[in-house]
Design an enzyme around this catalytic site. Structure first.
Site, PDB file in Angstrom:
ATOM      1  CG  ASN A  71      -0.290  -0.019   2.529  1.00 20.10           C
ATOM      2  OD1 ASN A  71       0.747   0.622   2.723  1.00 20.10           O
ATOM      3  ND2 ASN A  71      -0.866  -0.736   3.485  1.00 20.10           N
ATOM      4  CG  LEU A  72       0.874   6.163  -0.729  1.00 21.65           C
ATOM      5  CD1 LEU A  72       1.726   6.087  -1.988  1.00 21.65           C
ATOM      6  CD2 LEU A  72      -0.158   7.287  -0.845  1.00 21.65           C
ATOM      7  CB  SER A  73       1.595   3.851   4.586  1.00 21.17           C
ATOM      8  OG  SER A  73       1.043   2.565   4.777  1.00 21.17           O
ATOM      9  CD  GLU A  74       2.137  -2.455   3.467  1.00 18.24           C
ATOM     10  OE1 GLU A  74       1.704  -3.177   4.388  1.00 18.24           O
ATOM     11  OE2 GLU A  74       1.894  -2.672   2.259  1.00 18.24           O
ATOM     12  CG  ASP A  97      -5.757 -10.148   3.473  1.00 18.84           C
ATOM     13  OD1 ASP A  97      -4.543  -9.905   3.338  1.00 18.84           O
ATOM     14  OD2 ASP A  97      -6.299 -10.338   4.576  1.00 18.84           O
TER      15      ASP A  97
END
Length: 473
Positions: free
Chosen positions: A194-197, A263
């Site tokens: 995701n964007l934060s990761e 998921d």
């Protein structure tokens, strides 16, 4: 990009990763505790759902694809609950059960569809990476995609061995990454942060151009086949070396709960790729699936019918001329929204003002109107030689263009009785001056509790009269 439903039944997928149990305590709140300023929840329902890698496998199975799962659990009732739920869903699960260590459980306290508290029961598993790797290598035969569902809980410790084992068999590897070291996924076919990761690895991205530039650099550094960054309300961005960036907008109609959305993305991607879809199409399907699942409460799966209906909406087949299969799915979707289904039928050879008025009145009897029309051979048998004037395709196209009409379908018989038995409308409508019991199909509809209505026809409006007038001139 035209979307279609993949053949998921021919798409076996193996999931390896961190399994956990998502447990929900549901109850009402009506007072504040006298012991502390917190609400008192009177629990009236306890619900267990597979979470983490188990939710990925469950999502794959829900789409109709054969799913296998390898993971690590404790030797406890939570592991038993997981195994039972997965077995019921058709997932083949192989757990390495560790004594004296609990299965990871995420307990959520819910009231009035709101999460009040989450309690985590977990200790990272110190598993032997070789033992889990041996389990996986034995299951790779016959698998079309390998998914690494990594939550950083210890089940995945030797990522490279798993990736290389799959690559040697030319099996695509999809990884849902965690942590600040993406080098452990080197050589994967696709990773889905995701964007934060993603920004935790490459740094903050001020705009899409910077996201693309940093993403392409990461692709080359880690020898990745592709990178899909999920961006919440901003949709998804697919990056591949040598291809333009593909930005897909978010498809959610309503965001209710984002639990497990990642998921759903990777599971839909895996099943679609295993079914032979190219990557852009697989990503588009995953984007649709994510838009559905965030509208559900808690950890949830998307079913094949739900995805098929989303594809129909995307392709504009939510209204208009439909096949029987498409119509039945559209009806299921409408009923899920408590909509009333109205059915009428006829030849509708030359559409005139009387027809339009009648169809508007029929539509007013409910929320959705089905117009079933006799096909050409059927009209000819009913009306005689020289009829129909317009072919069935033209008649359906004209009807589909009316604002009062939702769905149009044809049938080959003289009457729509077989169609009524399958469609089961809430209301059967017919125009004329005869009694309800004289309406063809009335007995069928009334037998399951439906309603039959007879509407008056507009005077001096008749297709037969119009045809005769034309012939005389």
């Amino acid at each position: 990009m035209k979307l279609s439903m993949p053949r998921f039944d021919q798409a076996p997928v193996l999931v390896v990763g961190d399994v956990m149990l998502d447990r929900y305590w549901h109850g009402g709140t009506s007072r504040i505790s006298p012991e502390a300023p917190v609400p008192v929840v009177k629990v009236d329902q306890i619900e267990d759902r597979p979470g983490g890698a188990a939710n990925v496998a469950l999502n794959i199975a829900a789409l109709g694809a054969p799913a296998s799962l390898v993971g690590v659990t404790g030797q406890d009732e939570a592991a038993d609950s997981l195994a039972n739920s997965l077995q019921a869903a058709g997932v083949r699960s192989i757990f390495q059960r560790i004594a004296h260590q609990p299965t990871i459980v995420k307990l959520r306290v819910m009231s009035r569809h709101q999460q009040l508290l989450r309690i985590d029961f977990e200790e990272p598993f110190a598993t032997d990476p070789l033992s889990l790797g041996e389990e996986v290598e034995g299951l790779l035969e016959g698998v079309k995609v390998l998914v690494l569902s990594d939550y950083g809980k210890g089940a995945l410790r030797n990522h490279q061995a798993l990736i290389q084992a799959a690559r040697q068999k030319q099996i695509p590897v999809l990884a849902d990454p965690k942590g600040k070291d993406f080098s452990i996924y080197r050589g994967a076919s696709l990773i889905t942060p995701n964007l934060s990761e993603f920004e935790a690895i490459v740094g903050r991205c001020a705009d899409e151009a910077e996201l693309v530039a940093k993403g392409l650099k990461l692709l080359e550094e880690l020898d990745l086949g592709a990178l899909l960054v999920t961006r919440g309300e901003h949709g998804m961005t697919l990056l591949r070396v040598g291809h333009p960036a593909l930005h897909l907008p978010a498809r959610a109609r309503e965001v209710f709960d984002v639990t497990g959305a990642g998921d759903t993305v990777i599971s839909t991607l895996a099943a679609a790729i295993a079914a032979g879809e190219d990557l852009p199409h697989a990503v588009a399907l995953a984007n649709l699936a994510a838009g559905i699942v965030v509208g559900k409460l808690g950890t949830a799966a998307i079913s094949a019918p739900e995805l098929r209906r989303a594809i129909q909406r995307e392709e504009g087949s939510e209204r208009g001329v439909l096949s029987l299969e498409q119509l039945l799915l559209a009806i299921d979707d409408a009923r899920a929204h408590n909509e009333t289904i109205v059915f009428t039928n006829g030849c509708f050879d030359i559409l005139h003002a009387g027809h339009v008025t009648y169809l508007e009145q029929a539509r007013a009897q409910g929320d959705r109107l089905i117009v079933a029309i006799n096909d050409d051979a059927s009209v000819s048998r009913l009306k005689g030689p020289g009829r129909p004037i317009n072919s069935v395709d033209r008649r359906m196209a004209v009807l589909a263009g009316l604002g009062a009409v939702d769905w149009v379908i044809s049938f080959p018989e003289a009457t729509p009785e077989n169609l009524l038995r399958q469609v089961k409308p809430d209301v059967l409508v017919k125009g004329g001056d005869y009694g309800i019991d004289q309406v063809v199909g009335a007995d069928i509809v009334k037998a399951y509790g439906g309603t039959v209505k007879v509407l008056g026809l507009v005077e001096n409006s008749s297709t037969t009269a119009i045809v005769e007038k034309i012939r005389k001139h």
